[in-house]
Design a protein around this motif. Structure first.
Motif, mmCIF file in Angstrom:
data_model
loop_
_atom_site.group_PDB
_atom_site.id
_atom_site.type_symbol
_atom_site.label_atom_id
_atom_site.label_comp_id
_atom_site.label_asym_id
_atom_site.label_seq_id
_atom_site.Cartn_x
_atom_site.Cartn_y
_atom_site.Cartn_z
ATOM 1 N N ARG A 1 0.878 -1.183 0.000
ATOM 2 C CA ARG A 1 0.000 0.000 0.000
ATOM 3 C C ARG A 1 0.902 1.216 0.000
ATOM 4 O O ARG A 1 1.682 1.439 0.925
ATOM 5 C CB ARG A 1 -0.896 -0.001 1.242
ATOM 6 N N VAL A 2 0.835 1.987 -1.083
ATOM 7 C CA VAL A 2 1.623 3.212 -1.179
ATOM 8 C C VAL A 2 0.686 4.405 -1.150
ATOM 9 O O VAL A 2 -0.533 4.252 -1.265
ATOM 10 C CB VAL A 2 2.459 3.226 -2.492
ATOM 11 N N ASP A 3 1.252 5.587 -0.980
ATOM 12 C CA ASP A 3 0.453 6.801 -1.062
ATOM 13 C C ASP A 3 0.800 7.504 -2.375
ATOM 14 O O ASP A 3 1.737 8.280 -2.439
ATOM 15 C CB ASP A 3 0.733 7.705 0.142
ATOM 16 N N PHE A 4 0.037 7.145 -3.412
ATOM 17 C CA PHE A 4 0.232 7.744 -4.732
ATOM 18 C C PHE A 4 -0.862 8.791 -4.978
ATOM 19 O O PHE A 4 -1.267 9.013 -6.111
ATOM 20 C CB PHE A 4 0.206 6.667 -5.826
ATOM 21 N N ASN A 5 -1.332 9.396 -3.917
ATOM 22 C CA ASN A 5 -2.362 10.438 -4.053
ATOM 23 C C ASN A 5 -1.667 11.740 -4.453
ATOM 24 O O ASN A 5 -1.424 12.611 -3.627
ATOM 25 C CB ASN A 5 -3.095 10.585 -2.716
ATOM 26 N N ARG B 1 5.602 12.093 -3.830
ATOM 27 C CA ARG B 1 5.132 10.886 -3.131
ATOM 28 C C ARG B 1 5.486 9.609 -3.883
ATOM 29 O O ARG B 1 5.710 8.569 -3.267
ATOM 30 C CB ARG B 1 3.625 10.960 -2.907
ATOM 31 N N SER C 1 -3.112 1.992 -4.143
ATOM 32 C CA SER C 1 -3.182 3.332 -3.567
ATOM 33 C C SER C 1 -4.553 3.916 -3.844
ATOM 34 O O SER C 1 -5.279 3.456 -4.723
ATOM 35 C CB SER C 1 -2.129 4.239 -4.216
ATOM 36 N N HIS C 2 -4.884 4.961 -3.096
ATOM 37 C CA HIS C 2 -6.063 5.741 -3.484
ATOM 38 C C HIS C 2 -5.561 6.957 -4.241
ATOM 39 O O HIS C 2 -4.353 7.267 -4.229
ATOM 40 C CB HIS C 2 -6.891 6.152 -2.267
ATOM 41 N N ASN D 1 -7.210 2.478 -8.543
ATOM 42 C CA ASN D 1 -7.575 3.254 -7.348
ATOM 43 C C ASN D 1 -8.444 2.462 -6.347
ATOM 44 O O ASN D 1 -9.548 2.039 -6.688
ATOM 45 C CB ASN D 1 -8.341 4.487 -7.860
ATOM 46 N N ALA E 1 2.356 3.590 3.133
ATOM 47 C CA ALA E 1 1.528 4.783 2.925
ATOM 48 C C ALA E 1 1.336 5.520 4.243
ATOM 49 O O ALA E 1 0.239 5.544 4.807
ATOM 50 C CB ALA E 1 0.186 4.386 2.318
ATOM 51 N N SER F 1 -1.586 7.882 4.647
ATOM 52 C CA SER F 1 -2.946 7.339 4.748
ATOM 53 C C SER F 1 -3.126 6.499 6.004
ATOM 54 O O SER F 1 -4.183 5.902 6.212
ATOM 55 C CB SER F 1 -3.257 6.459 3.533
ATOM 56 N N THR G 1 -5.512 -0.042 4.010
ATOM 57 C CA THR G 1 -4.506 0.471 4.949
ATOM 58 C C THR G 1 -4.522 -0.261 6.286
ATOM 59 O O THR G 1 -3.534 -0.252 7.008
ATOM 60 C CB THR G 1 -4.733 1.969 5.268
#
Ligand code: ADP
Ligand code: MG
Length: 401
Positions: A23-27, A40, A62-63, A120, A149, A152, A160
């Motif tokens: 789980r990454v934070d690609f927001n 990010r 990611s979201h 997403n 992430a 998140s 998450t």
């Protein structure tokens, strides 16, 4: 909170030929089909590369934005996958789904050393409800779960938090580890003097941070519009400045309790409007004209804050000193950023948290001169408030088989 396992605690047998579900934070901000700020994405690369180096294939989820639980192509992660492919050597594929047989098959078809970006997670109705059915289904997409992430981690969502209960081992990625180290360990036992600087637009979002930091810090410097609410509490004229009327009593209470820990700006950069930077002038804090507003701390305050920063050995900064987006109201924020950069070079530990403060430091080209710039806005605030982050709590404890 007990220390968490990280990918470095995983054995080769747990990684070689295995699917690491990360789980990454690609927001990230996107204009058209172009990523306009890839900070990010770049921050997740060390974890991706470390997993690849150890023989795993990497499945990323990611979201992005707020698509409200159903597919909305405005928020597709495809441009992010394409961008990631330009940043790393490994092959990067994208699949237009997340919770489906197609996605599951795609993860099983991956060769070691390759990357798959799933669509997403917020296209899925169960994600923000942390639905157990979805969490179990996401858990099928990997052989090991990695949460990288940090941004998140304050939200208990399926990708998450929920998934970490059904896919073991569940460990922290390298970015997550770094964030926890700086924000957690450093704040638990900061080298003294410990100086915190708070700013930004509102006190209301940061009261809990002030309360949590006050007993720990030697100095709490307050700038931004937040300072105006304190001025009001001191009975000063604040003109058209942004003041939170319903927080004035609270500010009075804080001033009464804080002794000389709280340092407020002695002067202000004021103007009739934000668009009228040309006529901005510095005035003493008790001389803010009734028809003008404070949009930045003044030069004396900037110097005083820089002096306080220079005396600190641990310096934590959250929230710009003024409307840094609009020169000349960026001066105070620049002065503080410069002071932190200098302090870092003299051996102090400097930590910047908060989305806008991080953006300011990035804009000034000073990010690399800080010990740590947090990638998590809301998450870093909650962490500083002393709250436990559900996405972190759900991970395996260190020393636990
Ligand atoms: P962060 O994201 O770093 O936590 P905040 O979101 O709390 O920071 O606040 C950032 C915003 O505060 C910026 O957009 C900035 O323009 C605004 N701001 C700072 N000082 C003032 C001021 N004196 N008057 C109005 N807005 C301000
Ligand atoms: Mg912000």
């Amino acid at each position: 909170m007990s220390p968490k396992k990280t990918i470095r605690d995983l054995t080769d047998a747990e990684l070689r030929g295995k699917r690491a579900l990360v789980r990454v934070d690609f927001n990230v901000p996107i204009e058209g089909d172009r990523v306009t700020d890839d900070t990010r994405i770049r921050a997740a690369i060390p974890t991706i590369e470390a997993l690849i180096a150890r023989g795993a294939c990497v499945v990323l989820m990611s979201h992005l934005g707020r698509p409200k639980g159903k597919p909305d192509l405005k928020y597709t992660l495809e441009p992010v996958a394409l961008h990631l492919a330009t940043l790393i050597k490994a092959k990067v594929d994208f699949v237009e789904t997340t919770d489906s047989d197609e996605a599951l098959r795609a993860t099983h078809d991956l060769e070691p050393g390759t990357v798959l970006v799933l669509e997403n997670t917020r296209f899925l109705g169960g994600e923000e409800k942390n639905e157990e059915r979805l969490s179990r289904s996401l858990a099928e997409l990997g052989d090991v779960y990695v949460n990288d992430a940090f941004g998140s981690a304050h939200r208990a969502h399926s990708s998450t938090e929920g998934v970490a209960h059904f896919l073991k081992p569940a460990v922290a990625g390298l970015l997550m580890e770094l964030e926890l180290k700086y924000l957690g360990e450093t704040l638990q036992a900061p080298a003294k003097p410990f100086v915190a600087i708070l700013g930004g637009s509102k006190i209301s979002g940061k009261i809990d941070v002030i309360e949590a930091l006050l007993p720990k810090v030697d100095r709490l410097l307050i700038g931004g519009a937040m300072a105006c609410t304190f001025f009001k509490a001191m009975g000063l004229e604040t003109g058209k400045s942004l003041v939170e009327a319903d927080r004035v009593e609270m500010a009075k209470g804080l001033l009464a309790r804080a002794g000389d820990k709280i340092v407020l700006p002695e002067d202000a950069l004021v103007s009739a409007s934000l668009d009228d930077g040309a006529s901005a002038k510095a005035v003493a804090r008790d001389a803010i004209p009734p028809d003008q507003a404070m949009f930045d701390i003044g030069p004396k305050a900037a110097q005083a804050f820089a002096d306080e920063v220079a005396r600190g050995r641990t310096i934590l900064w959250n929230g710009p000193m003024g409307v840094f987006e609009k020169p000349p109201f960026d001066k105070g924020t620049r002065a503080v950023a410069d002071a932190l950069a200098t302090a870092t070079s003299h051996g102090a530990t400097t930590i910047v948290g908060g989305g806008d403060s991080a953006a300011a430091v990035e804009q000034f080209g000073l990010a690399a001169k800080m010990s740590h710039v947090s990638t998590g806005g809301g998450a870093s605030l909650e962490f500083l408030e002393g709250k436990e982050l559900p996405g972190v709590v759900a991970l395996d404890d260190r020393g636990h088989a």
